[in-house]
Design a protein around this motif. Structure first.
Motif, PDB file in Angstrom:
ATOM      1  N   THR A  37       0.837  -1.187   0.000  1.00 17.76           N
ATOM      2  CA  THR A  37       0.000   0.000   0.000  1.00 17.76           C
ATOM      3  C   THR A  37       0.877   1.244   0.000  1.00 17.76           C
ATOM      4  N   ILE A  38       0.473   2.218  -0.805  1.00 21.33           N
ATOM      5  CA  ILE A  38       1.153   3.512  -0.796  1.00 21.33           C
ATOM      6  C   ILE A  38       0.362   4.416   0.137  1.00 21.33           C
ATOM      7  N   MET A  39       0.995   4.806   1.233  1.00 25.21           N
ATOM      8  CA  MET A  39       0.347   5.732   2.168  1.00 25.21           C
ATOM      9  C   MET A  39       0.787   7.144   1.801  1.00 25.21           C
ATOM     10  N   VAL A  40      -0.166   8.063   1.758  1.00 27.48           N
ATOM     11  CA  VAL A  40       0.144   9.454   1.429  1.00 27.48           C
ATOM     12  C   VAL A  40      -0.400  10.359   2.515  1.00 27.48           C
ATOM     13  N   HIS A  41       0.455  11.199   3.051  1.00 26.32           N
ATOM     14  CA  HIS A  41      -0.012  12.249   3.969  1.00 26.32           C
ATOM     15  C   HIS A  41       0.383  13.599   3.394  1.00 26.32           C
ATOM     16  N   LEU A  42      -0.602  14.463   3.181  1.00 24.64           N
ATOM     17  CA  LEU A  42      -0.325  15.770   2.576  1.00 24.64           C
ATOM     18  C   LEU A  42       0.152  16.793   3.594  1.00 24.64           C
ATOM     19  N   LYS A  43      -0.058  16.517   4.874  1.00 22.49           N
ATOM     20  CA  LYS A  43       0.257  17.510   5.913  1.00 22.49           C
ATOM     21  C   LYS A  43      -0.301  18.869   5.496  1.00 22.49           C
ATOM     22  N   MET A  44       0.499  19.936   5.598  1.00 18.63           N
ATOM     23  CA  MET A  44      -0.100  21.267   5.380  1.00 18.63           C
ATOM     24  C   MET A  44      -0.095  21.746   3.944  1.00 18.63           C
ATOM     25  N   THR A  45       0.935  21.407   3.213  1.00 21.54           N
ATOM     26  CA  THR A  45       1.045  22.024   1.885  1.00 21.54           C
ATOM     27  C   THR A  45       1.092  20.999   0.759  1.00 21.54           C
ATOM     28  N   GLY A  46       0.816  19.764   1.076  1.00 23.10           N
ATOM     29  CA  GLY A  46       0.875  18.743   0.032  1.00 23.10           C
ATOM     30  C   GLY A  46      -0.328  18.778  -0.888  1.00 23.10           C
ATOM     31  N   GLN A  47      -0.129  18.301  -2.078  1.00 18.90           N
ATOM     32  CA  GLN A  47      -1.248  18.188  -3.006  1.00 18.90           C
ATOM     33  C   GLN A  47      -0.955  17.043  -3.973  1.00 18.90           C
ATOM     34  N   LEU A  65      -6.161  17.121 -19.320  1.00 19.38           N
ATOM     35  CA  LEU A  65      -7.166  16.866 -18.303  1.00 19.38           C
ATOM     36  C   LEU A  65      -6.447  16.798 -16.961  1.00 19.38           C
ATOM     37  N   ARG A  66      -6.901  17.592 -16.024  1.00 19.64           N
ATOM     38  CA  ARG A  66      -6.257  17.602 -14.710  1.00 19.64           C
ATOM     39  C   ARG A  66      -7.272  17.486 -13.600  1.00 19.64           C
ATOM     40  N   PHE A  67      -6.881  16.803 -12.552  1.00 19.87           N
ATOM     41  CA  PHE A  67      -7.671  16.751 -11.340  1.00 19.87           C
ATOM     42  C   PHE A  67      -6.745  17.007 -10.176  1.00 19.87           C
ATOM     43  N   GLY A  68      -7.117  17.899  -9.323  1.00 21.18           N
ATOM     44  CA  GLY A  68      -6.253  18.210  -8.195  1.00 21.18           C
ATOM     45  C   GLY A  68      -6.953  17.940  -6.889  1.00 21.18           C
ATOM     46  N   ALA A  69      -6.174  17.620  -5.866  1.00 23.29           N
ATOM     47  CA  ALA A  69      -6.731  17.451  -4.531  1.00 23.29           C
ATOM     48  C   ALA A  69      -5.707  17.916  -3.526  1.00 23.29           C
ATOM     49  N   GLY A  70      -6.175  18.578  -2.496  1.00 25.10           N
ATOM     50  CA  GLY A  70      -5.262  19.015  -1.460  1.00 25.10           C
ATOM     51  C   GLY A  70      -5.151  20.521  -1.432  1.00 25.10           C
ATOM     52  N   HIS A  71      -4.026  21.001  -0.956  1.00 23.68           N
ATOM     53  CA  HIS A  71      -3.857  22.440  -0.797  1.00 23.68           C
ATOM     54  C   HIS A  71      -3.705  23.097  -2.150  1.00 23.68           C
ATOM     55  N   PRO A  72      -4.587  24.036  -2.468  1.00 22.45           N
ATOM     56  CA  PRO A  72      -4.498  24.679  -3.766  1.00 22.45           C
ATOM     57  C   PRO A  72      -3.272  25.581  -3.842  1.00 22.45           C
ATOM     58  N   ASN A  73      -2.597  25.551  -4.943  1.00 25.85           N
ATOM     59  CA  ASN A  73      -1.587  26.568  -5.230  1.00 25.85           C
ATOM     60  C   ASN A  73      -1.292  26.515  -6.719  1.00 25.85           C
ATOM     61  N   ASP A  74      -0.274  27.242  -7.129  1.00 23.67           N
ATOM     62  CA  ASP A  74      -0.006  27.357  -8.556  1.00 23.67           C
ATOM     63  C   ASP A  74       0.299  26.027  -9.236  1.00 23.67           C
ATOM     64  N   SER A  75       0.760  25.053  -8.454  1.00 23.48           N
ATOM     65  CA  SER A  75       1.118  23.786  -9.084  1.00 23.48           C
ATOM     66  C   SER A  75      -0.088  23.100  -9.712  1.00 23.48           C
ATOM     67  N   LEU A  76      -1.270  23.448  -9.242  1.00 23.81           N
ATOM     68  CA  LEU A  76      -2.457  22.818  -9.801  1.00 23.81           C
ATOM     69  C   LEU A  76      -2.696  23.248 -11.239  1.00 23.81           C
ATOM     70  N   VAL A  77      -2.174  24.394 -11.619  1.00 27.31           N
ATOM     71  CA  VAL A  77      -2.397  24.851 -12.986  1.00 27.31           C
ATOM     72  C   VAL A  77      -1.105  25.067 -13.754  1.00 27.31           C
ATOM     73  N   ARG A 130       6.656  22.355   1.519  1.00 27.58           N
ATOM     74  CA  ARG A 130       7.410  22.351   2.781  1.00 27.58           C
ATOM     75  C   ARG A 130       7.969  20.991   3.191  1.00 27.58           C
ATOM     76  N   ARG A 131       7.779  19.994   2.404  1.00 25.15           N
ATOM     77  CA  ARG A 131       8.365  18.666   2.665  1.00 25.15           C
ATOM     78  C   ARG A 131       7.932  18.070   4.001  1.00 25.15           C
ATOM     79  N   PHE A 132       6.745  18.424   4.441  1.00 26.89           N
ATOM     80  CA  PHE A 132       6.233  17.788   5.663  1.00 26.89           C
ATOM     81  C   PHE A 132       5.492  16.503   5.315  1.00 26.89           C
ATOM     82  N   GLY A 133       4.889  16.493   4.175  1.00 24.96           N
ATOM     83  CA  GLY A 133       4.117  15.327   3.762  1.00 24.96           C
ATOM     84  C   GLY A 133       5.018  14.205   3.270  1.00 24.96           C
TER      85      GLY A 133
END
Length: 316
Positions: free
Chosen positions: A53-63, A111-123, A149-152
DNA sequence: CACTTGACCTGTCCGC
DNA sequence: TGCGGACAGGTCAAGT
């Protein structure tokens, strides 16, 4: 969206973000098929056909950004510029709404789908400098894990060992499951009777999923001051708090889902959160209930927003 | 054990 | 304009 896809290659550039042994990655990730995607508390679980299983934690700034088809460089550059103009208005959002948005990018083949903290990387064009991990699938689609921030982190482990992870063992009930009754909540929160109610509901062992935004919002809704000591609250107050937590989380999911598809539009960039937040980041503005000016302070080491009239501070 | 504080990071904003 | 410091916030380790 990624269920059924097969991982072809993986890029990663940071050991904190991707703390995995290369042999395990080669053996159990490469060539594996995604069988199921789940969530527990603030952790995303991507289950693989290899019984890993791949576990993913976005913490504060992950997306996470899913990208299909070729990137349209010119179009993305334009979107980046427009996005920067709107940056001042943008807000961070609670990471684990996991709102999935269908980004409307006219005339683009992408086609893009984003989830998590919005920022410029989404576009913007990807990968960018915040990209820590890229999963390439055999159908040429990609899943980017970006985290300023490399917390995730993105962690690979045998599926059977997920439940043995320290966090998974101790994390409390899901607030939106039917088992999360007021009795369950009051019993669990009373284990923290000597601390502030805000610290108690932020404690993931009491219940899962409440972060700083939902804490402030639900306490405002319940008319309880965040610094109130749990043991000093009446049972009826705790019962109401339980109800408000559930309502706030349901509302945020509903709002996020309904407006986020306009995400890349100038208006949408503000984020749907502002449309329902009553106190969070509203310091200096009038309370939606009584008109008093919302204040900002620090409780439980966190920025905290309250209405001084609706939420009476406890005597110290 | 209960509870609090600081560390982890990096980008942004504010005051001088 | 540059620069230092505060801040953002989820979780854990270390401290009281």
């Amino acid at each position: 969206m990624i269920t059924g896809k097969t991982i072809s290659t993986i890029n990663h550039n940071n050991d904190k973000s991707f703390p995995n042994n290369q042999d395990s990655v080669d053996q159990f990730m490469i060539g594996a098929k995604v069988t199921q995607v789940k969530r527990r508390a603030k952790v995303l679980l991507i289950e693989l056909s290899t019984n890993y299983t791949i576990m993913v934690h976005l913490k504060m700034t992950g997306q996470l950004v899913f990208v299909a088809e070729a990137t349209n460089q010119t179009r993305n550059t334009k979107l980046e510029i427009r996005n920067k103009l709107e940056r001042q208005k943008s807000l961070n959002e609670e990471s684990f709404e996991f709102r999935v948005s269908n980004l409307e990018i006219p005339k683009s083949e992408e086609l893009r789908f984003g989830a998590g903290h919005p920022n410029d990387s989404l576009v913007g064009s990807l990968p960018d400098r915040s990209t820590r991990v890229t999963l390439h699938f055999t159908d040429e689609t990609k899943l980017y894990f970006n985290d300023q921030r490399r917390f995730g982190w993105v962690k690979l482990l045998p599926t059977g060992l997920v439940q043995d992870e320290p966090f998974m063992k101790k994390v409390g009930p899901e607030p939106l499951e039917p088992e999360f009754t007021s009795d369950v909540f009051t019993t669990r929160i009373k284990r923290r009777k000597g601390t502030s109610v805000k610290a108690a509901i932020l404690d993931q062992t009491v219940l899962a999923g409440v972060g700083n935004i939902y804490a402030d919002e639900s306490l405002w809704a319940a008319k309880i001051h965040p610094a109130s000591i749990v043991g000093s609250l009446k049972n009826a107050q705790l019962v109401q708090l339980q109800r408000e937590i559930v309502d706030v989380m349901n509302l945020s999911i509903e709002k996020g889902g309904s407006t986020n598809k306009n995400y890349v539009d100038a208006e949408g960039k503000r984020g749907s959160y502002m449309e329902f937040a009553n106190v969070f980041r509203r310091e200096g503005q009038p309370c939606n209930r009584c008109g008093s000016i919302i204040e900002k302070s620090r409780v439980a080491g966190r920025g905290t927003h309250t209405c001084p009239s609706c939420q009476v501070a406890p005597a110290i």
